[in-house]
Write a protein that holds these residues in place. Sequence first.
Motif, PDB file in Angstrom:
ATOM      1  N   THR A  75       0.842  -1.186   0.000  1.00 30.15           N
ATOM      2  CA  THR A  75       0.000   0.000   0.000  1.00 30.15           C
ATOM      3  C   THR A  75       0.880   1.239   0.000  1.00 30.15           C
ATOM      4  N   ALA A  76       0.247   2.389  -0.066  1.00 34.51           N
ATOM      5  CA  ALA A  76       0.999   3.643  -0.047  1.00 34.51           C
ATOM      6  C   ALA A  76       1.347   4.002   1.392  1.00 34.51           C
ATOM      7  N   PRO A 104       2.553   1.992  -4.355  1.00 38.30           N
ATOM      8  CA  PRO A 104       2.591   0.664  -4.967  1.00 38.30           C
ATOM      9  C   PRO A 104       2.341   0.752  -6.463  1.00 38.30           C
ATOM     10  N   VAL A 105       2.728  -0.254  -7.175  1.00 38.88           N
ATOM     11  CA  VAL A 105       2.418  -0.352  -8.602  1.00 38.88           C
ATOM     12  C   VAL A 105       1.252  -1.317  -8.716  1.00 38.88           C
ATOM     13  N   TRP A 106       0.097  -0.775  -8.975  1.00 39.98           N
ATOM     14  CA  TRP A 106      -1.133  -1.569  -9.084  1.00 39.98           C
ATOM     15  C   TRP A 106      -1.722  -1.399 -10.474  1.00 39.98           C
ATOM     16  N   VAL A 156      -7.688   5.994  -8.297  1.00 40.26           N
ATOM     17  CA  VAL A 156      -7.084   5.320  -7.141  1.00 40.26           C
ATOM     18  C   VAL A 156      -5.701   5.900  -6.861  1.00 40.26           C
ATOM     19  N   TYR A 157      -4.904   6.122  -7.883  1.00 42.49           N
ATOM     20  CA  TYR A 157      -3.579   6.723  -7.674  1.00 42.49           C
ATOM     21  C   TYR A 157      -3.697   8.147  -7.133  1.00 42.49           C
ATOM     22  N   ASP A 158      -4.682   8.897  -7.616  1.00 39.86           N
ATOM     23  CA  ASP A 158      -4.901  10.246  -7.084  1.00 39.86           C
ATOM     24  C   ASP A 158      -5.259  10.184  -5.603  1.00 39.86           C
ATOM     25  N   LEU A 159      -6.138   9.266  -5.228  1.00 35.87           N
ATOM     26  CA  LEU A 159      -6.523   9.131  -3.820  1.00 35.87           C
ATOM     27  C   LEU A 159      -5.331   8.735  -2.951  1.00 35.87           C
ATOM     28  N   LEU A 160      -4.533   7.782  -3.404  1.00 31.98           N
ATOM     29  CA  LEU A 160      -3.345   7.386  -2.648  1.00 31.98           C
ATOM     30  C   LEU A 160      -2.398   8.572  -2.466  1.00 31.98           C
ATOM     31  N   MET A 216      -0.046  12.853   0.892  1.00 35.35           N
ATOM     32  CA  MET A 216       0.362  14.246   0.953  1.00 35.35           C
ATOM     33  C   MET A 216      -0.290  14.952   2.130  1.00 35.35           C
ATOM     34  N   GLY A 217      -1.454  14.475   2.558  1.00 35.08           N
ATOM     35  CA  GLY A 217      -2.053  14.984   3.795  1.00 35.08           C
ATOM     36  C   GLY A 217      -1.138  14.745   4.975  1.00 35.08           C
ATOM     37  N   HIS A 218      -0.491  13.585   4.999  1.00 33.86           N
ATOM     38  CA  HIS A 218       0.489  13.310   6.048  1.00 33.86           C
ATOM     39  C   HIS A 218       1.683  14.253   5.934  1.00 33.86           C
TER      40      HIS A 218
END
Length: 81
Positions: free
Chosen positions: A34-35, A47-49, A55-59, A64-66
């Motif tokens: 996972t990210a 990850p490479v999914w 999904v990549y935008d959400l990850l 980036m919130g962290h």
Amino acid sequence: MKQPYFEYNASKEYLAKLIARENVNVDRDASYATARFDIKTRTIYLPVWKTTEEVYDLLTLHEMGHALETPSEEWNRAVKS
């Protein structure tokens, strides 16, 4: 109609740097489950999914919130206690 799979490109790395407002490192690897974001090295691990661009935008946005909101001193104190 089935949604096509997203082919990753460097634009997501630029998105991460722009959102975080710093020059974060981006590391992608198929072995990642996972990210995650390392607050000490300022590195986002993706990850490479075989999935969609959304999904990549959400990850990316979540990690980036962290980068923006997780202070390393307080995080280290919380983990050690």
